[in-house]
Design a protein around this motif. Structure first.
Motif, PDB file in Angstrom:
ATOM      1  N   PRO A  69      -0.073 -13.026 -10.759  1.00  0.00           N
ATOM      2  CA  PRO A  69      -1.371 -13.409 -10.176  1.00  0.00           C
ATOM      3  C   PRO A  69      -1.545 -12.953  -8.738  1.00  0.00           C
ATOM      4  O   PRO A  69      -2.676 -12.731  -8.284  1.00  0.00           O
ATOM      5  CB  PRO A  69      -1.362 -14.943 -10.276  1.00  0.00           C
ATOM      6  N   ASP A  70      -0.444 -12.815  -8.002  1.00  0.00           N
ATOM      7  CA  ASP A  70      -0.519 -12.417  -6.597  1.00  0.00           C
ATOM      8  C   ASP A  70      -0.560 -10.894  -6.413  1.00  0.00           C
ATOM      9  O   ASP A  70      -0.491 -10.409  -5.275  1.00  0.00           O
ATOM     10  CB  ASP A  70       0.678 -12.980  -5.829  1.00  0.00           C
ATOM     11  N   PHE A  71      -0.648 -10.145  -7.500  1.00  0.00           N
ATOM     12  CA  PHE A  71      -0.550  -8.687  -7.411  1.00  0.00           C
ATOM     13  C   PHE A  71      -1.560  -8.102  -6.417  1.00  0.00           C
ATOM     14  O   PHE A  71      -1.179  -7.384  -5.489  1.00  0.00           O
ATOM     15  CB  PHE A  71      -0.756  -8.062  -8.789  1.00  0.00           C
ATOM     16  N   GLU A  72      -2.831  -8.399  -6.598  1.00  0.00           N
ATOM     17  CA  GLU A  72      -3.864  -7.787  -5.752  1.00  0.00           C
ATOM     18  C   GLU A  72      -3.719  -8.145  -4.281  1.00  0.00           C
ATOM     19  O   GLU A  72      -3.713  -7.265  -3.417  1.00  0.00           O
ATOM     20  CB  GLU A  72      -5.247  -8.155  -6.273  1.00  0.00           C
ATOM     21  N   PRO A  73      -3.583  -9.443  -3.924  1.00  0.00           N
ATOM     22  CA  PRO A  73      -3.459  -9.752  -2.496  1.00  0.00           C
ATOM     23  C   PRO A  73      -2.178  -9.230  -1.871  1.00  0.00           C
ATOM     24  O   PRO A  73      -2.148  -8.901  -0.682  1.00  0.00           O
ATOM     25  CB  PRO A  73      -3.505 -11.288  -2.451  1.00  0.00           C
ATOM     26  N   VAL A  74      -1.106  -9.143  -2.645  1.00  0.00           N
ATOM     27  CA  VAL A  74       0.171  -8.702  -2.085  1.00  0.00           C
ATOM     28  C   VAL A  74       0.186  -7.210  -1.827  1.00  0.00           C
ATOM     29  O   VAL A  74       0.585  -6.740  -0.751  1.00  0.00           O
ATOM     30  CB  VAL A  74       1.342  -9.104  -3.009  1.00  0.00           C
ATOM     31  N   VAL A  75      -0.230  -6.417  -2.814  1.00  0.00           N
ATOM     32  CA  VAL A  75      -0.077  -4.968  -2.680  1.00  0.00           C
ATOM     33  C   VAL A  75      -0.963  -4.395  -1.579  1.00  0.00           C
ATOM     34  O   VAL A  75      -0.732  -3.283  -1.101  1.00  0.00           O
ATOM     35  CB  VAL A  75      -0.366  -4.240  -4.013  1.00  0.00           C
ATOM     36  N   ALA A  76      -1.967  -5.150  -1.156  1.00  0.00           N
ATOM     37  CA  ALA A  76      -2.861  -4.650  -0.117  1.00  0.00           C
ATOM     38  C   ALA A  76      -2.170  -4.487   1.231  1.00  0.00           C
ATOM     39  O   ALA A  76      -2.599  -3.682   2.053  1.00  0.00           O
ATOM     40  CB  ALA A  76      -4.056  -5.589   0.022  1.00  0.00           C
ATOM     41  N   GLY A  77      -1.092  -5.230   1.479  1.00  0.00           N
ATOM     42  CA  GLY A  77      -0.466  -5.123   2.790  1.00  0.00           C
ATOM     43  C   GLY A  77       1.030  -5.341   2.797  1.00  0.00           C
ATOM     44  O   GLY A  77       1.599  -5.655   3.841  1.00  0.00           O
ATOM     45  N   TRP A  78       1.674  -5.166   1.658  1.00  0.00           N
ATOM     46  CA  TRP A  78       3.117  -5.405   1.552  1.00  0.00           C
ATOM     47  C   TRP A  78       3.862  -4.082   1.668  1.00  0.00           C
ATOM     48  O   TRP A  78       3.543  -3.126   0.954  1.00  0.00           O
ATOM     49  CB  TRP A  78       3.412  -6.065   0.208  1.00  0.00           C
ATOM     50  N   PRO A  79       4.869  -3.991   2.549  1.00  0.00           N
ATOM     51  CA  PRO A  79       5.603  -2.728   2.683  1.00  0.00           C
ATOM     52  C   PRO A  79       6.288  -2.269   1.398  1.00  0.00           C
ATOM     53  O   PRO A  79       6.561  -1.082   1.238  1.00  0.00           O
ATOM     54  CB  PRO A  79       6.642  -3.041   3.778  1.00  0.00           C
ATOM     55  N   LEU A  80       6.559  -3.205   0.483  1.00  0.00           N
ATOM     56  CA  LEU A  80       7.236  -2.856  -0.765  1.00  0.00           C
ATOM     57  C   LEU A  80       6.261  -2.714  -1.927  1.00  0.00           C
ATOM     58  O   LEU A  80       6.650  -2.818  -3.097  1.00  0.00           O
ATOM     59  CB  LEU A  80       8.297  -3.906  -1.100  1.00  0.00           C
ATOM     60  N   ALA A  81       4.995  -2.467  -1.625  1.00  0.00           N
ATOM     61  CA  ALA A  81       3.971  -2.398  -2.673  1.00  0.00           C
ATOM     62  C   ALA A  81       4.324  -1.386  -3.755  1.00  0.00           C
ATOM     63  O   ALA A  81       4.060  -1.608  -4.944  1.00  0.00           O
ATOM     64  CB  ALA A  81       2.617  -2.052  -2.049  1.00  0.00           C
ATOM     65  N   PRO A 184       3.757  -1.694   6.936  1.00  0.00           N
ATOM     66  CA  PRO A 184       2.958  -1.305   5.769  1.00  0.00           C
ATOM     67  C   PRO A 184       2.360   0.092   5.912  1.00  0.00           C
ATOM     68  O   PRO A 184       2.294   0.846   4.932  1.00  0.00           O
ATOM     69  CB  PRO A 184       1.870  -2.378   5.721  1.00  0.00           C
ATOM     70  N   GLU A 185       1.945   0.445   7.121  1.00  0.00           N
ATOM     71  CA  GLU A 185       1.358   1.770   7.341  1.00  0.00           C
ATOM     72  C   GLU A 185       2.403   2.868   7.164  1.00  0.00           C
ATOM     73  O   GLU A 185       2.122   3.921   6.568  1.00  0.00           O
ATOM     74  CB  GLU A 185       0.747   1.844   8.744  1.00  0.00           C
ATOM     75  N   GLU A 186       3.612   2.628   7.689  1.00  0.00           N
ATOM     76  CA  GLU A 186       4.688   3.612   7.538  1.00  0.00           C
ATOM     77  C   GLU A 186       5.099   3.752   6.084  1.00  0.00           C
ATOM     78  O   GLU A 186       5.370   4.864   5.598  1.00  0.00           O
ATOM     79  CB  GLU A 186       5.884   3.196   8.391  1.00  0.00           C
ATOM     80  N   ALA A 187       5.170   2.629   5.366  1.00  0.00           N
ATOM     81  CA  ALA A 187       5.541   2.668   3.948  1.00  0.00           C
ATOM     82  C   ALA A 187       4.498   3.420   3.134  1.00  0.00           C
ATOM     83  O   ALA A 187       4.832   4.218   2.246  1.00  0.00           O
ATOM     84  CB  ALA A 187       5.712   1.249   3.416  1.00  0.00           C
ATOM     85  N   GLU A 188       3.217   3.197   3.445  1.00  0.00           N
ATOM     86  CA  GLU A 188       2.160   3.899   2.727  1.00  0.00           C
ATOM     87  C   GLU A 188       2.202   5.403   3.008  1.00  0.00           C
ATOM     88  O   GLU A 188       2.041   6.226   2.093  1.00  0.00           O
ATOM     89  CB  GLU A 188       0.787   3.342   3.118  1.00  0.00           C
ATOM     90  N   ALA A 191       5.007   6.891   1.025  1.00  0.00           N
ATOM     91  CA  ALA A 191       4.661   7.014  -0.388  1.00  0.00           C
ATOM     92  C   ALA A 191       3.726   8.192  -0.633  1.00  0.00           C
ATOM     93  O   ALA A 191       3.904   8.954  -1.599  1.00  0.00           O
ATOM     94  CB  ALA A 191       4.027   5.719  -0.887  1.00  0.00           C
ATOM     95  N   LEU A 192       2.731   8.366   0.233  1.00  0.00           N
ATOM     96  CA  LEU A 192       1.793   9.471   0.062  1.00  0.00           C
ATOM     97  C   LEU A 192       2.493  10.821   0.199  1.00  0.00           C
ATOM     98  O   LEU A 192       2.217  11.756  -0.565  1.00  0.00           O
ATOM     99  CB  LEU A 192       0.664   9.351   1.093  1.00  0.00           C
ATOM    100  N   ALA A 193       3.418  10.921   1.160  1.00  0.00           N
ATOM    101  CA  ALA A 193       4.160  12.170   1.335  1.00  0.00           C
ATOM    102  C   ALA A 193       5.069  12.428   0.140  1.00  0.00           C
ATOM    103  O   ALA A 193       5.238  13.581  -0.301  1.00  0.00           O
ATOM    104  CB  ALA A 193       4.969  12.104   2.632  1.00  0.00           C
ATOM    105  N   PHE A 194       5.672  11.359  -0.381  1.00  0.00           N
ATOM    106  CA  PHE A 194       6.538  11.480  -1.560  1.00  0.00           C
ATOM    107  C   PHE A 194       5.719  11.982  -2.750  1.00  0.00           C
ATOM    108  O   PHE A 194       6.118  12.923  -3.457  1.00  0.00           O
ATOM    109  CB  PHE A 194       7.158  10.116  -1.857  1.00  0.00           C
ATOM    110  N   TYR A 195       4.553  11.373  -2.969  1.00  0.00           N
ATOM    111  CA  TYR A 195       3.702  11.792  -4.073  1.00  0.00           C
ATOM    112  C   TYR A 195       3.260  13.247  -3.915  1.00  0.00           C
ATOM    113  O   TYR A 195       3.175  14.003  -4.894  1.00  0.00           O
ATOM    114  CB  TYR A 195       2.482  10.889  -4.175  1.00  0.00           C
ATOM    115  N   ALA A 196       2.967  13.651  -2.687  1.00  0.00           N
ATOM    116  CA  ALA A 196       2.549  15.031  -2.448  1.00  0.00           C
ATOM    117  C   ALA A 196       3.653  16.005  -2.848  1.00  0.00           C
ATOM    118  O   ALA A 196       3.386  17.066  -3.450  1.00  0.00           O
ATOM    119  CB  ALA A 196       2.164  15.222  -0.979  1.00  0.00           C
ATOM    120  N   MET A 197       4.898  15.648  -2.538  1.00  0.00           N
ATOM    121  CA  MET A 197       6.012  16.517  -2.906  1.00  0.00           C
ATOM    122  C   MET A 197       6.218  16.530  -4.420  1.00  0.00           C
ATOM    123  O   MET A 197       6.508  17.587  -5.016  1.00  0.00           O
ATOM    124  CB  MET A 197       7.285  16.051  -2.185  1.00  0.00           C
ATOM    125  N   ILE A 198       6.058  15.369  -5.057  1.00  0.00           N
ATOM    126  CA  ILE A 198       6.176  15.303  -6.516  1.00  0.00           C
ATOM    127  C   ILE A 198       5.071  16.138  -7.165  1.00  0.00           C
ATOM    128  O   ILE A 198       5.313  16.879  -8.132  1.00  0.00           O
ATOM    129  CB  ILE A 198       6.118  13.841  -6.991  1.00  0.00           C
TER     130      ILE A 198
END
Length: 423
Positions: A69-81, A184-188, A191-198
């Motif tokens: 149930p907490d998925f939406e509020p958590v992933v918006a600002g959690w470094p481990l999203a 959270p900003e650094e983690a995001e 992730a974006l750089a990782f996806y770009a490489m993938i």
């Protein structure tokens, strides 16, 4: 989540520096303890018997998108999203998990892993040549940087067809996925750089397929129309999972086992003397220093009664605390925190349990066994650099040394230190 008054929430240290004390506290407070991981409330489960049951319990889900149930509020600002938003077999449940796992499992069959033995031995020998060069003249060598890290990424590179120019980038981004000190900003951004490489890897393999897992997954994605193949997101996230799990678990396993053997020369002597095997050292390292200390996350599909009067309510999150489970006296006795390669009870949960048991466990063991035997044969007088405390990586998830500085000729170093002290 309602936390009983006599069970205060344990805030897990994101730097990993309080891991041993945290494991002891988790064990002392019972099978399941309210804990906080970067602001998210979970039930940390450390009792190995209970953890085994929950890891295969159909009332416990891995699919946060569907069952938390907490998925939406958590992933918006959690470094481990990323740990809960990725769509691959790690976050899938039931039929979806079986479908995704089946598409990857062939690459990790016993036959396929055994066929890699010779290549892993060749890679190890080459890395040891580089270590010998780096350690000439008595210079310290960081074995995490020169052995524990390069070997698993080279093996995964062969499996997935990673070109050489992408390998260091993949290592960097995997480190970011497991870090728990990023904002959270650094983690995001990571992730974006990782996806770009993938995405770049997938695009290159679509244009020029090879005899590798990435190409096979793309072929299944692009040609199978019966609903059993991967979606584009599942393709990207499956590549991410294979790289991340194959690299991070193995680098920590190799690093932890080397540091434990060097810190306990009596145990190293038992292996060298034939009273224990390299496999024994690997399994004891996995038990005592689980490469993944805490693994996010699982979710209760209904109220689940646990021992000690604890109820995990529907929708609450569960954290598998493997580091504490490996040190639990209920399974390993009063000497559970000791490093003993002759231990008779060798079972542990370092690779998980049940439907989500790590597909790469056999490969990780092979890499560790190969690296250890070759390293200590090539450098029989290897020692840790005196006076250096090994610091952990900055993670409450990943468990391994940040650096592993050694001297290749410990006898020479000891002689010089003694001479200096008496001069």
């Amino acid at each position: 989540m309602e936390c009983p008054v006599n069970r205060p929430t344990l805030v897990l240290d994101p730097t990993g520096r309080a891991r041993d004390a945290e494991s002891a506290e988790l064990i002392a407070h019972g099978p399941a303890v309210p804990a906080d991981i970067l602001g998210v409330q979970v039930w940390a489960v450390s009792d190995p018997d209970l953890l085994e049951e929950l890891l295969k319990d159909p009332r416990i889900s891995k699919d946060g998108l569907r069952d938390w149930p907490d998925f939406e509020p958590v992933v918006a600002g959690w470094p481990l999203a990323l740990w809960v938003t990725a769509r691959n077999m790690f976050t899938a449940q039931g039929d979806e998990h079986r479908r995704l796992r089946r598409l990857v499992s062939g690459a990790f069959s016993s036959r396929r892993v055994a066929a890699l033995t010779g290549r892993i031995e060749e890679l190890t020998a080459t890395l040891l040549d580089g270590i010998a060069t780096a350690g000439e003249g008595g210079e310290p060598v960081d074995l995490r940087e020169h052995l524990a890290g390069p070997l698993p990424i080279l093996v995964i590179a062969q499996l997935l067809g990673l070109p050489e120019e992408l390998r260091d980038g993949f290592r960097q981004y995997v480190d970011g996925v497991f870090s728990t000190v990023l904002t959270p900003e650094e983690a995001e951004a990571n992730a974006l750089a990782f996806y770009a490489m993938i995405d770049a890897l997938i695009a290159s393999k679509r244009e020029q397929p090879g005899d590798d897992m990435t190409s096979l997954l793309i072929a299944a994605r692009d040609t199978e129309g019966d609903g059993s193949a991967l979606t584009e997101d599942e393709l990207r996230d499956t590549v991410m999972l294979v790289v991340s799990a194959g690299y991070e678990t193995t680098i920590n396993l190799i690093g932890n086992t080397i540091s434990l053997l060097l810190a306990h020369p009596d145990q190293l002597d038992l292996v060298r003397g034939g009273k224990a095997a390299w496999d024994d050292a690997v399994e004891e390292s996995l038990r005592l220093e689980a490469p993944v200390a805490h693994l996010p996350l699982r979710y209760a599909l209904e109220d689940v009664e646990l021992p000690g009067g604890v109820t995990v309510r529907r929708g609450e999150a569960i954290l598998a605390s493997y580091a504490a489970a490996g040190r639990h006296p209920a399974r390993h006795g009063d000497g559970a925190t000791a490093f003993d390669v002759t231990r008779t009870v060798k079972d542990h949960l370092a690779f998980g349990h049940g439907p989500h048991f790590c597909l790469g466990a056999q490969l990780a063991r092979l890499e560790a066994r190969t690296a250890l035997s070759a390293l200590f044969e090539r450098f029989p007088r290897l020692v840790l650099v005196p006076g250096v405390d090994l610091e952990p990586v900055d993670s409450l998830i990943s468990n391994g040394p940040r650096t592993l500085p050694v001297l290749l000729d410990g006898a020479e170093a000891t002689a010089e230190a003694t001479a200096g002290a008496t001069a």
